[in-house]
Design a protein around this motif. Structure first.
Motif, mmCIF file in Angstrom:
data_model
loop_
_atom_site.group_PDB
_atom_site.id
_atom_site.type_symbol
_atom_site.label_atom_id
_atom_site.label_comp_id
_atom_site.label_asym_id
_atom_site.label_seq_id
_atom_site.Cartn_x
_atom_site.Cartn_y
_atom_site.Cartn_z
ATOM 1 N N ARG A 1 20.455 4.439 10.209
ATOM 2 C CA ARG A 1 20.887 4.786 9.404
ATOM 3 C C ARG A 1 20.076 6.338 8.215
ATOM 4 N NH1 ARG A 1 23.627 1.045 4.425
ATOM 5 N NH2 ARG A 1 25.276 1.096 6.087
ATOM 6 N N PRO A 2 20.607 7.406 8.395
ATOM 7 C CA PRO A 2 20.038 8.461 7.675
ATOM 8 C C PRO A 2 19.894 8.085 6.137
ATOM 9 C CG PRO A 2 22.184 9.094 7.650
ATOM 10 C CD PRO A 2 22.143 8.132 8.223
ATOM 11 N N THR A 3 17.953 8.331 5.974
ATOM 12 C CA THR A 3 17.868 7.892 4.606
ATOM 13 C C THR A 3 17.330 9.464 3.707
ATOM 14 O OG1 THR A 3 16.418 6.659 2.696
ATOM 15 C CG2 THR A 3 15.826 7.526 4.635
ATOM 16 N N THR A 4 16.744 9.334 2.050
ATOM 17 C CA THR A 4 16.188 10.440 1.554
ATOM 18 C C THR A 4 14.899 10.049 1.139
ATOM 19 O OG1 THR A 4 17.472 9.520 -0.219
ATOM 20 C CG2 THR A 4 18.752 11.636 1.288
ATOM 21 N N VAL A 5 14.345 10.983 0.732
ATOM 22 C CA VAL A 5 13.039 11.400 0.461
ATOM 23 C C VAL A 5 13.303 11.299 -1.589
ATOM 24 C CG1 VAL A 5 11.567 11.088 1.679
ATOM 25 C CG2 VAL A 5 12.174 13.756 0.430
ATOM 26 N N LEU A 6 12.282 11.236 -2.084
ATOM 27 C CA LEU A 6 12.349 10.973 -3.705
ATOM 28 C C LEU A 6 11.520 11.831 -4.219
ATOM 29 C CD1 LEU A 6 12.900 6.975 -4.532
ATOM 30 C CD2 LEU A 6 14.810 9.220 -3.987
ATOM 31 N N THR A 7 11.556 13.091 -5.235
ATOM 32 C CA THR A 7 10.695 14.295 -5.602
ATOM 33 C C THR A 7 11.074 14.183 -7.223
ATOM 34 O OG1 THR A 7 11.788 15.963 -4.296
ATOM 35 C CG2 THR A 7 9.962 14.998 -2.884
ATOM 36 N N ALA B 1 18.382 14.712 -14.122
ATOM 37 C CA ALA B 1 16.851 15.941 -13.739
ATOM 38 C C ALA B 1 16.016 15.679 -13.648
ATOM 39 C CB ALA B 1 17.316 17.655 -14.384
ATOM 40 N N LEU B 2 15.403 14.144 -13.661
ATOM 41 C CA LEU B 2 14.518 13.435 -12.872
ATOM 42 C C LEU B 2 13.750 13.774 -11.868
ATOM 43 C CD1 LEU B 2 15.463 10.296 -16.385
ATOM 44 C CD2 LEU B 2 13.558 11.789 -16.403
ATOM 45 N N LEU B 3 14.294 13.364 -11.599
ATOM 46 C CA LEU B 3 14.481 13.223 -9.949
ATOM 47 C C LEU B 3 15.291 14.428 -8.434
ATOM 48 C CD1 LEU B 3 16.286 11.105 -8.006
ATOM 49 C CD2 LEU B 3 14.917 9.237 -8.750
ATOM 50 N N ALA B 4 14.652 14.714 -7.860
ATOM 51 C CA ALA B 4 15.592 14.912 -6.636
ATOM 52 C C ALA B 4 15.448 14.241 -5.385
ATOM 53 C CB ALA B 4 14.980 16.368 -6.265
ATOM 54 N N GLU B 5 16.655 14.461 -4.496
ATOM 55 C CA GLU B 5 16.711 13.660 -3.186
ATOM 56 C C GLU B 5 17.160 14.816 -2.582
ATOM 57 O OE1 GLU B 5 19.046 9.713 -2.896
ATOM 58 O OE2 GLU B 5 19.381 10.535 -4.715
#
Length: 399
Positions: free
Chosen positions: A75-81, A61-65
């Motif tokens: 290729r799809p990627t993700t953002v970090l929040t 529970a330190l970051l979400a994608e």
């Protein structure tokens, strides 16, 4: 029983385990919404390593994608929040007339939760009121709170308030703001915290050496080098307002004579106009700045005050050699209201070799929220360490 060598190896393994995680979190903190692919490129991580680290941070529970917006093929990627259930810090800003409490996640953005004006300047009354707000936030967020950080309009030495001319306080104990023995309480000067925020998140984020100067009641600021404020042997550095740049015939509330504080705010404007010392120098200065375009006498008083600010600023540039100067509080409106006088006084005060290429003097980007941002930055710096992450991991996985 483990030998000293085994314990050393265990500590090194633990530190190595968190080193990559901290690097990823720092990238997310520096640029909220950064893509996982971009983080991997910046840190030189393989796709597999980046996936493993972010998965571990997500599980803790330190970051979400979340999926990044697609732009054509690929290729799809993700953002970090920050994770919605992740750690938070409480940031507090105690100013001359009011106070604010905010909560910040790992992106460092303070979300203001409670505010209030001082019913009196009595320190016990102010501290008790703010402490109640901090306790309410701690009750709401529970063990997610990893630090409480307080920015205050006062001189802070070794983490303790020793004097506040703005609040008319002597030494004051802020221990009542501590919510739990396991949650550190961090205390700093508001101008220092604001300068730190400008150097890390604001208009000077790309500069290595930043001079921040702000005018509220008097003048304060800090020198930030490589993202860290230079605050002296005891933490009380950056008290620029008490340099003897002023009239030695004037006694400052700090106890010294000739302080620069008395030359740059509403008290200076009032003296130039022949008015009595204002009870609220900031409000007086704001009113004078609004009147200046239509009132020649007020415009002259503002110009003299802007000159006093600029002369001291030139001295700081000569002494500290910053790459960028940021102006906070009323410093920027004062410059804007009397730009010819300000610019001439800075140029006259600079050493000859500096005049062809002086450091840029720019308005602070974070405005009156700078101290809150700086308090959050300080609290997150304290938490985001190997020990801090290990403690959070133990909390999330007690087994």
């Amino acid at each position: 029983m483990a030998s000293p060598r085994d314990r050393t190896r265990s500590a090194r393994a633990r530190d190595a385990r968190w080193r990559g995680a901290l690097a990823v979190l720092e990238e997310m903190r520096r640029e909220p919404g950064v893509t996982r692919a971009a983080v991997a490129r910046r840190l030189g991580l393989s796709t597999g390593s980046a996936t493993e680290i972010t998965a571990r941070l997500r599980d803790l529970a330190l970051l979400a994608e979340t999926p990044a917006a697609t732009a054509g093929r690929g290729r799809p990627t993700t953002v970090l929040t920050p994770h919605p259930d992740g750690p938070v810090v409480i940031a507090v800003d105690v100013r001359q007339g009011d106070w604010r409490c905010a909560v910040a996640a790992l992106d460092g953005k303070p979300d203001i939760a409670e505010t209030g004006t001082h019913r009196s300047r009595d320190p016990e009354d102010v501290i008790d009121t703010v402490a109640q707000a901090v306790r309410r936030l701690h009750h709401h967020y529970g063990e997610r709170v990893r630090a409480v950080s307080v920015a205050i309009a006062a001189t802070v030495q070794r983490g303790r308030v020793v004097q506040s001319a703005a609040l008319d306080w002597g030494p004051v104990d802020l221990a009542a703001l501590a919510v739990d023995p396991h949650v550190p309480l961090l205390i700093g000067n508001d101008a220092t915290f604001a300068g730190l925020a400008e150097a890390r998140q604001g208009v000077a984020a790309e500069a290595g050496t930043v001079l921040h100067v702000t005018v509220e009641v008097g003048v304060g600021g800090t020198l930030v080098v490589d993202g860290r404020p230079v605050d002296g042997a005891t933490g009380a550095g950056g008290e620029f307002g008490h340099l003897p740049f002023g009239d030695p015939g004037l006694r400052c509330p700090c106890g010294a004579r000739g302080c620069w504080d008395l030359m740059v705010d509403g008290r200076a404007i009032a003296r130039h106009l022949g008015d009595p010392p204002p009870r609220d120098p900031r409000a007086y200065a704001e009113h004078a700045l609004a009147r200046a375009p239509a009132d020649p006498a007020v415009r002259t008083a503002v110009g003299r005050t802007a000159t006093g600010l600029a002369r001291g600023l030139a001295g700081l540039i000569n002494a500290l050699d910053p790459a960028v100067v940021t102006l906070g509080g009323l410093a920027e409106p004062l410059r804007a209201a009397a730009e010819p006088e300000f610019n001439a006084a800075v140029a006259d005060g600079l050493m000859r070799f500096r005049r062809p290429n002086p450091p840029p003097v720019v308005a602070a980007a974070l405005g009156r929220d700078g101290a809150l941002h700086g308090a959050a930055v300080t609290a997150l710096d304290h938490f985001l360490t190997e020990d801090g992450l290990a403690a959070w991991a133990a909390l999330r996985s007690p087994a």
